[in-house]
Design an enzyme around this catalytic site. Structure first.
Site, PDB file in Angstrom:
ATOM      1  N   GLY A  13       0.806  -1.224   0.000  1.00 49.62           N
ATOM      2  CA  GLY A  13       0.000   0.000   0.000  1.00 49.62           C
ATOM      3  C   GLY A  13       0.834   1.267   0.000  1.00 49.62           C
ATOM      4  O   GLY A  13       1.848   1.372  -0.698  1.00 49.62           O
ATOM      5  N   TYR A 147     -10.161   4.415  14.777  1.00 50.32           N
ATOM      6  CA  TYR A 147      -9.149   4.865  13.805  1.00 50.32           C
ATOM      7  C   TYR A 147      -9.022   6.400  13.820  1.00 50.32           C
ATOM      8  O   TYR A 147      -7.910   6.936  13.793  1.00 50.32           O
ATOM      9  CB  TYR A 147      -9.575   4.368  12.427  1.00 50.32           C
TER      10      TYR A 147
HETATM   11  N1  CAA Z   1     -23.038   9.136   8.096  1.00 50.51           N
HETATM   12  C1  CAA Z   1     -24.242   9.008   8.724  1.00 50.51           C
HETATM   13  N2  CAA Z   1     -24.933   7.865   8.764  1.00 50.51           N
HETATM   14  C2  CAA Z   1     -24.403   6.816   8.138  1.00 50.51           C
HETATM   15  C3  CAA Z   1     -23.155   6.875   7.468  1.00 50.51           C
HETATM   16  C4  CAA Z   1     -22.485   8.097   7.460  1.00 50.51           C
HETATM   17  N3  CAA Z   1     -21.306   8.269   6.841  1.00 50.51           N
HETATM   18  N4  CAA Z   1     -22.877   5.666   6.959  1.00 50.51           N
HETATM   19  C5  CAA Z   1     -23.914   4.853   7.298  1.00 50.51           C
HETATM   20  N5  CAA Z   1     -24.832   5.567   7.994  1.00 50.51           N
HETATM   21  C6  CAA Z   1     -26.088   5.073   8.553  1.00 50.51           C
HETATM   22  C7  CAA Z   1     -26.790   4.161   7.550  1.00 50.51           C
HETATM   23  O1  CAA Z   1     -27.552   4.925   6.647  1.00 50.51           O
HETATM   24  C8  CAA Z   1     -27.645   3.299   8.458  1.00 50.51           C
HETATM   25  O2  CAA Z   1     -28.760   4.018   8.861  1.00 50.51           O
HETATM   26  P1  CAA Z   1     -30.137   3.262   9.114  1.00 50.51           P
HETATM   27  O3  CAA Z   1     -29.870   2.261  10.216  1.00 50.51           O
HETATM   28  O4  CAA Z   1     -31.076   4.357   9.494  1.00 50.51           O
HETATM   29  O5  CAA Z   1     -30.466   2.608   7.803  1.00 50.51           O
HETATM   30  C9  CAA Z   1     -26.765   3.128   9.705  1.00 50.51           C
HETATM   31  O6  CAA Z   1     -25.836   4.222   9.680  1.00 50.51           O
HETATM   32  C10 CAA Z   1     -25.996   1.834   9.693  1.00 50.51           C
HETATM   33  O7  CAA Z   1     -25.220   1.797   8.506  1.00 50.51           O
HETATM   34  P2  CAA Z   1     -24.637   0.480   7.939  1.00 50.51           P
HETATM   35  O8  CAA Z   1     -25.731  -0.494   7.660  1.00 50.51           O
HETATM   36  O9  CAA Z   1     -23.679   0.805   6.843  1.00 50.51           O
HETATM   37  O10 CAA Z   1     -23.828  -0.089   9.217  1.00 50.51           O
HETATM   38  P3  CAA Z   1     -22.883  -1.288   9.228  1.00 50.51           P
HETATM   39  O11 CAA Z   1     -22.679  -1.656  10.640  1.00 50.51           O
HETATM   40  O12 CAA Z   1     -23.279  -2.330   8.267  1.00 50.51           O
HETATM   41  O13 CAA Z   1     -21.536  -0.694   8.577  1.00 50.51           O
HETATM   42  C11 CAA Z   1     -19.548   0.591   8.426  1.00 50.51           C
HETATM   43  C12 CAA Z   1     -20.895   0.381   9.149  1.00 50.51           C
HETATM   44  C13 CAA Z   1     -18.809  -0.713   8.260  1.00 50.51           C
HETATM   45  C14 CAA Z   1     -18.730   1.489   9.322  1.00 50.51           C
HETATM   46  C15 CAA Z   1     -19.817   1.200   7.045  1.00 50.51           C
HETATM   47  O14 CAA Z   1     -20.657   2.307   7.194  1.00 50.51           O
HETATM   48  C16 CAA Z   1     -18.521   1.669   6.397  1.00 50.51           C
HETATM   49  O15 CAA Z   1     -17.736   0.875   5.891  1.00 50.51           O
HETATM   50  N6  CAA Z   1     -18.281   3.001   6.376  1.00 50.51           N
HETATM   51  C17 CAA Z   1     -17.101   3.588   5.780  1.00 50.51           C
HETATM   52  C18 CAA Z   1     -15.992   3.699   6.790  1.00 50.51           C
HETATM   53  C19 CAA Z   1     -14.790   4.298   6.144  1.00 50.51           C
HETATM   54  O16 CAA Z   1     -14.838   5.305   5.458  1.00 50.51           O
HETATM   55  N7  CAA Z   1     -13.631   3.685   6.367  1.00 50.51           N
HETATM   56  C20 CAA Z   1     -12.423   4.149   5.774  1.00 50.51           C
HETATM   57  C21 CAA Z   1     -11.529   2.969   5.477  1.00 50.51           C
HETATM   58  S1  CAA Z   1     -10.106   3.426   4.540  1.00 50.51           S
HETATM   59  C22 CAA Z   1      -9.169   4.252   5.638  1.00 50.51           C
HETATM   60  O17 CAA Z   1      -9.433   4.322   6.798  1.00 50.51           O
HETATM   61  C23 CAA Z   1      -7.948   4.906   5.083  1.00 50.51           C
HETATM   62  C24 CAA Z   1      -7.950   6.342   5.363  1.00 50.51           C
HETATM   63  O18 CAA Z   1      -7.163   6.765   6.191  1.00 50.51           O
HETATM   64  C25 CAA Z   1      -8.842   7.230   4.622  1.00 50.51           C
END
Ligand code: CAA
Length: 241
Positions: A13, A147
């Site tokens: 990476g 994180y």
């Molecule tokens: N803001 C507000 N609400 C949100 C949201 C957000 N960004 N994302 C999801 N929600 C809400 C959903 O709409 C859902 O609402 P309802 O229950 O009313 O339907 C609720 O939160 C639950 O969402 P999920 O079903 O997605 O929840 P989950 O438990 O299945 O998954 C998660 C949660 C795994 C964290 C997923 O949202 C995710 O992967 N998010 C992205 C996280 C991210 O950006 N990670 C970065 C990785 S890369 C990195 O870290 C490198 C770097 O330095 C940039």
């Protein structure tokens, strides 16, 4: 003069691009990895950069590995604290293990790696430390309380240590990458990733090489006046003060 660099998480990476970028710039590089033997062996074959396996979450392991690298390469001039993992989950579902894993690998590692090299850098009057933070340490991210806390912690660490070491010829800076096309980001759910790319004004993910270029800039001899800074490279997704 060839300077010696250590890059944690340096075989895959962003870390891989940093190791390669530093080697291209003429530094002698040691790349750390934690567990992915296959990727590390391929990296070593491809790049000719020696790889060293240890757990950056373990202080004694860091201390021993640094001693081994220094006995082969000489004293450490450049340290890039890059190793990191995610355990993304909303906080109300987060386990203590999710929390501790991220804090120990992403934040404790900065202590574990920097403490063993800092006195040597102070004595020699030169050092370059770059901590790889994240856009999500600056703005916070849904699903990343662990994180975001660890990456924000790296910024505080950077700013404090920069003040302590400024008179010793040591600079301490952070790079805060946005979303970069690595395994970590590509592992995100397709819909989540598409929505993130939609929030990036330049309209694409960053490349690991774009982050490596930031590191090369900060470690150069010409950067002696830049310390305690956070260089953001996120395609305009979050424009911090
Ligand atoms: N803001 C507000 N609400 C949100 C949201 C957000 N960004 N994302 C999801 N929600 C809400 C959903 O709409 C859902 O609402 P309802 O229950 O009313 O339907 C609720 O939160 C639950 O969402 P999920 O079903 O997605 O929840 P989950 O438990 O299945 O998954 C998660 C949660 C795994 C964290 C997923 O949202 C995710 O992967 N998010 C992205 C996280 C991210 O950006 N990670 C970065 C990785 S890369 C990195 O870290 C490198 C770097 O330095 C940039």
């Amino acid at each position: 003069m060839s300077r010696n660099a250590i890059v944690t998480g340096g075989t895959r990476g962003i870390g891989k691009a940093i190791s390669v970028g530093l080697k291209k710039a003429g530094y002698q590089v040691a790349a750390n990895y934690a567990g992915n033997e296959e990727a590390a062996a391929q990296f070593a074959d491809e790049t000719g950069i020696p790889v060293f396996k240890w757990d950056v979450a373990n202080y004694e392991a860091c201390d021993a590995a640094i001693q081994e690298i220094e006995s082969k390469h000489g004293a450490t001039d450049i340290l890039v604290n890059n190793a990191g993992v995610t355990r993304d989950v909303p906080f109300h579902k987060m386990s203590l293990d999710h929390w501790r894993t991220v804090m120990s690998i992403d934040l404790d590692s900065a202590f574990n790696m920097t403490r063993p090299v800092i006195n040597g850098m102070r004595e020699r009057g030169f050092g370059r430390i770059v901590n790889i933070s994240s856009i999500n340490g600056q703005k916070g991210q849904f699903g990343q309380a662990n994180y975001s806390a660890a990456k924000a912690g790296l910024i505080g660490f950077t700013r404090a240590l920069a003040q302590e070491t400024a008179r010793k010829g040591i600079t301490v800076n952070a790079v805060a990458p946005g979303y970069i096309g690595t395994d970590m980001v590509n592992a995100l759910d397709d819909k989540v990733l598409a929505s993130i790319v939609g929030q990036i004004p330049v309209g694409r993910l960053g490349t690991p090489e774009e982050i490596a270029d930031c590191v090369n800039f900060l470690v150069s001899d010409q950067c002696g006046f830049i310390t305690g800074s956070v260089l953001t490279a996120n395609g305009g997704q979050y424009i911090a003060a």
